[in-house]
Write a protein that holds these residues in place. Sequence first.
Motif: not given
Length: 459
Positions: A350-359, A429-432, A451-459
């Motif tokens: 994905g986009n590492a910069e946007w993922m940094r914003v999410l985290l 939510q938008r980045i996810a 609690r917040v859970m973020v799930n990324w499907p592999i592939g």
Amino acid sequence: MAISLRRRLLTILLSLILLIWLFAVVLTVLHSRSVVLKQIDERLIRYADMGQHTIEAVLGDPQVRHYFQNRATHSESNPFARMTGFNEGQEQVINLWFGESNIQLSENSQRLPKPESTGLITKIVARDDDSSEWRIIYRHLPAFNVWLAVGVDLEHARRNGAATFWQIVLPLLIAMPLTAGFLIVGVERGLAPLQVLAEDIAARNPHAMTPLNIDDIPRELRPVVNALNGLLERLERALASESRFTANAAHELQTPLSAIKAEVQRCLRLETDTATRSMLHGIETRVRRSADTVQQLLTLARLDPDQEFKRNHFDVSELLLDVIADMGGIAHDRDLELDMDFAPAISLTGNAEWMRVLLRNLIANAFKYADAGSVVGIAIKQSESDVELVIENACSPLPSDVYQRLSERFFRPAGQRANGVGLGLSIVQRIAELHDASVQLGAVSERGGFRVMVNWPIG
């Protein structure tokens, strides 16, 4: 109810075909009646010619003429006579008149009305308890003082004509459903370019403002496509203008806010009065909050769930550790303890910069809203099908209906004292969505916690 072009086209075409078919049937009926009547008249004329020729040949014999003139005369006891051996039918008859005597050339023959003039007539003739319409031709042979009449029962002729008519119409009745079926298939195939165009438009990316290709578009659809291309061109200009405005506005707002923040911090260093310092601290907090709001709005404006972007592989565990290190000052100020459970070297695309914003938004929320001195749990693990990030903190329980609204823009639950504008989880939510991930929000237990859970499907 939405208008269906296909249904409308089929209705019009099928209605026109049905009207044309009915019109053809009516014309066939009228024409067949005219043809039948014409054929009857031609047949009557031929029979009358044959009868006249035969009579002239027979009565040319003096003895035969003497017999009919003297023996076959009219009398009250025998007003007419029937002769056998000629025609056994009842639908076509021949009558002769020698003076007042009437001879019918068949024992089943219909007695025709006495002639008044020569030519073809249509007349209702009575028979027993019934009557029917007859077509009759009369001929007068003055040389022998003989009247000849040949008649045809029109009811019988029309029955034969009706049979012929149904022989003509039956193929039309069979062809009608076949025509409708072929018409439906033809309309479906004819509207196929419209369906292809609709699929083409539906498959386009919302940011793809390039004009639609009109080379393969039917001539009738080109005005619609040209109008749509014009709309896309205007929309592209509007979006470009909006993007420039957003970037310029963010820059123009951030610059004075940064200057104000620096001036307030300078005043704080110089000011010794407690009340003034307290007021300056409040101003600094509001300026910082405004700057954060501008930055969050700018980030949210750049994130479109349907946009395409370049995807690269990155280590989410390493990225999460970097974010925790950056946000460690908040955890230290609030005396928080971190319980971290990381699986090493978890790769995502994905986009590492946007993922940094999410985290960053998730970790900042977990630290800011956790009870002081409590434990914040951060775990990330990988399975065969997905990668799951779980962040938990200890806080006061929230109403169940609040969790559904936390991702709304500018929504903040009542009673929140920590700084924030209600945009963090909207950005998450938008980045996810951009990374095909799902976000679930809920309570840790009945006693509270978040609690917040973020799930990324592999592939």
